[in-house]
Scaffold this motif. Sequence first.
Motif, short mmCIF file in Angstrom:
data_model
loop_
_atom_site.label_atom_id
_atom_site.label_comp_id
_atom_site.label_asym_id
_atom_site.label_seq_id
_atom_site.Cartn_x
_atom_site.Cartn_y
_atom_site.Cartn_z
N TYR A 130 46.71 49.25 29.36
CA TYR A 130 47.69 48.76 30.34
C TYR A 130 48.90 49.68 30.44
CZ TYR A 130 45.13 44.43 30.97
OH TYR A 130 44.16 43.51 31.30
N ALA A 131 49.29 50.27 29.31
CA ALA A 131 50.40 51.22 29.35
C ALA A 131 50.05 52.44 30.18
CB ALA A 131 50.77 51.64 27.93
N LEU A 132 48.78 52.77 30.28
CA LEU A 132 48.33 53.92 31.06
C LEU A 132 48.07 53.58 32.53
CD1 LEU A 132 45.93 55.49 28.42
CD2 LEU A 132 48.01 56.56 29.34
N GLY A 133 48.28 52.32 32.90
CA GLY A 133 48.19 51.95 34.31
C GLY A 133 47.03 51.08 34.70
N ALA A 134 46.28 50.54 33.73
CA ALA A 134 45.15 49.67 34.07
C ALA A 134 45.61 48.43 34.81
CB ALA A 134 44.41 49.26 32.80
N THR A 135 44.84 48.02 35.80
CA THR A 135 45.06 46.71 36.41
C THR A 135 44.15 45.67 35.77
OG1 THR A 135 43.40 47.13 38.14
CG2 THR A 135 45.69 47.72 38.63
N LEU A 136 43.17 46.15 35.01
CA LEU A 136 42.17 45.28 34.41
C LEU A 136 41.57 45.97 33.20
CD1 LEU A 136 41.08 42.52 35.42
CD2 LEU A 136 39.21 43.77 36.46
N VAL A 137 41.31 45.23 32.13
CA VAL A 137 40.66 45.80 30.95
C VAL A 137 39.45 44.94 30.60
CG1 VAL A 137 40.88 46.34 28.50
CG2 VAL A 137 42.80 46.76 30.04
N LEU A 138 38.31 45.61 30.41
CA LEU A 138 37.09 44.95 29.95
C LEU A 138 36.81 45.44 28.53
CD1 LEU A 138 34.87 45.30 33.14
CD2 LEU A 138 35.82 43.18 32.24
N PRO A 139 37.16 44.67 27.51
CA PRO A 139 36.97 45.13 26.13
C PRO A 139 35.56 44.88 25.62
CG PRO A 139 38.13 43.03 26.15
CD PRO A 139 37.89 43.40 27.59
N GLY A 140 35.17 45.66 24.61
CA GLY A 140 33.87 45.46 23.97
C GLY A 140 32.73 46.16 24.70
N LYS A 141 31.54 45.71 24.40
CA LYS A 141 30.34 46.29 25.02
C LYS A 141 30.39 46.09 26.53
CE LYS A 141 25.29 46.12 24.73
NZ LYS A 141 24.12 45.44 24.10
N ILE A 142 29.95 47.12 27.27
CA ILE A 142 30.02 47.06 28.73
C ILE A 142 29.18 45.90 29.26
CG2 ILE A 142 29.44 48.26 30.88
CD1 ILE A 142 30.02 50.86 29.48
N ASP A 143 29.83 45.07 30.06
CA ASP A 143 29.16 43.96 30.74
C ASP A 143 29.04 44.36 32.21
OD1 ASP A 143 28.63 41.56 32.20
OD2 ASP A 143 29.39 40.37 30.54
N VAL A 144 27.85 44.77 32.61
CA VAL A 144 27.64 45.29 33.97
C VAL A 144 28.00 44.24 35.01
CG1 VAL A 144 25.97 46.28 35.57
CG2 VAL A 144 25.86 46.86 33.14
N THR A 145 27.64 43.00 34.76
CA THR A 145 27.92 41.93 35.72
C THR A 145 29.42 41.79 35.96
OG1 THR A 145 25.94 40.73 35.03
CG2 THR A 145 27.61 39.48 36.22
N LYS A 146 30.20 41.78 34.88
CA LYS A 146 31.66 41.66 35.02
C LYS A 146 32.25 42.88 35.72
CE LYS A 146 32.95 38.59 31.21
NZ LYS A 146 33.72 38.49 29.94
N LEU A 147 31.74 44.05 35.37
CA LEU A 147 32.27 45.27 35.97
C LEU A 147 32.02 45.29 37.48
CD1 LEU A 147 33.49 48.08 35.90
CD2 LEU A 147 31.26 48.96 35.15
N LEU A 148 30.80 45.00 37.88
CA LEU A 148 30.48 45.00 39.32
C LEU A 148 31.25 43.90 40.05
CD1 LEU A 148 26.63 45.69 39.21
CD2 LEU A 148 28.48 47.31 39.67
N ALA A 149 31.40 42.75 39.39
CA ALA A 149 32.14 41.65 40.01
C ALA A 149 33.61 42.04 40.20
CB ALA A 149 32.04 40.40 39.16
N ALA A 150 34.18 42.73 39.21
CA ALA A 150 35.57 43.16 39.32
C ALA A 150 35.77 44.17 40.44
CB ALA A 150 36.04 43.76 37.99
N LEU A 151 34.80 45.08 40.60
CA LEU A 151 34.90 46.06 41.67
C LEU A 151 34.75 45.41 43.04
CD1 LEU A 151 32.84 48.95 40.09
CD2 LEU A 151 35.26 49.03 40.69
N ALA A 152 33.91 44.40 43.13
CA ALA A 152 33.67 43.74 44.42
C ALA A 152 34.73 42.72 44.76
CB ALA A 152 32.30 43.07 44.40
N ASP A 153 35.44 42.20 43.74
CA ASP A 153 36.42 41.13 43.95
C ASP A 153 37.75 41.70 44.45
OD1 ASP A 153 38.09 38.96 43.86
OD2 ASP A 153 38.05 38.74 41.68
N PRO A 154 38.19 41.35 45.66
CA PRO A 154 39.44 41.90 46.18
C PRO A 154 40.67 41.38 45.47
CG PRO A 154 38.60 40.24 47.67
CD PRO A 154 37.53 40.46 46.64
N GLY A 155 40.56 40.33 44.67
CA GLY A 155 41.75 39.74 44.06
C GLY A 155 41.84 39.91 42.57
N HIS A 156 40.99 40.80 41.98
CA HIS A 156 40.97 40.85 40.52
C HIS A 156 42.29 41.32 39.93
CE1 HIS A 156 41.09 45.06 39.19
NE2 HIS A 156 40.50 45.37 40.30
#
Length: 348
Positions: free
Chosen positions: A88-114
């Motif tokens: 977040y200090a580096l400018g993240a608007t969103l952080v997904l910690p741990g093992k990559i969850d493809v479903t969450k990642l794609l949903a975050a990219l597709a969601d205009p309000g994340h």
Amino acid sequence: MLVHVLADTSEKLFGLSSLFGGQFTVAGERLDVEAKLPHAAAAVVVRADLRAVENIAALKRRAARFAKAKKRIFLVEQTSHFCISQAYALGATLVLPGKIDVTKLLAALADPGHETGSTSGISQPDNAVEAAATAIASMFTSITLGERVDVAGPKEAGRKITNRISEHGLSDWLATVRRHHEGTFQHCLLVTGVAVDFGLSLGFRNSDIERLSTAAMFHDIGKARVPLAILDKPGRLDDNERALVETHPATGYHVLKGHRDISPEVLDAVRHHHEYLDGSGYPDGLCAENITDIVRILTISDIFAALIEHRPYKPTMPRAAAYEILCGMRGKLERALVASFKHVALTR
């Protein structure tokens, strides 16, 4: 939508790019090459080890470019709150910690309000603890990279801590910090909470509370120049390690000196929070008449917070036992303030 992928290794870069299939247009870039981030990218996805200074530096160099992307998603494999705060200090608007969850990642990219926090199950810096930790991470990063420290974030975090403690009390703050942070970050957060609660119990005006919280947020900033292996060493420091740690007040003072947004009172507190009334403290061996009220308050808060910290290698000291130690430091701490601190230490 154009998604720009940043990673610290080719393996991570290709692996991450392959996750998007044909849903997005993807451009990739390794952090150790010249920055070519396209200005037109709608989203940036970062996968890198945020414990590595070289990765942090590479991301900082790209900050002005990827700040234009509305979505800046950091995939943090190390689930420590240090790394999340660093993202977040580096400018993240969103952080997904741990093992990559493809479903969450794609949903975050597709969601205009994340970016406003509407995606469930995703780490967001939307409380006082994480806002403060992010501000501390930003300060430490700036010093590590030799950059000017931003003071607005720590000041705002101090106000959030004040509001949180005013509403929920010190005990809630201590418990929350201990659950989510460790080592140097935990200490800075505990000291700020204790100092704020002490100021509130003394009836300080809002302006004085803000000055005190700012001093507490900045008090250990010089530790950014001390290796983490020493700061978080399990067990007693040797003489050389102790001498290095004891340089942090003067280092912090010199880092902040000349910054127009840092008041003389805060600078004084950063330099002198390890001074004692009997002249036995450091770095300047000040005696009582030369130690200001804000420093006396911060010193008591600092010692108490250090005693009650949670460390993996030692049990957490009960608050009553920590207060007894303060009471035993006769001649070093102001007795009237220690007496007033009892309410903070034992009941709040």
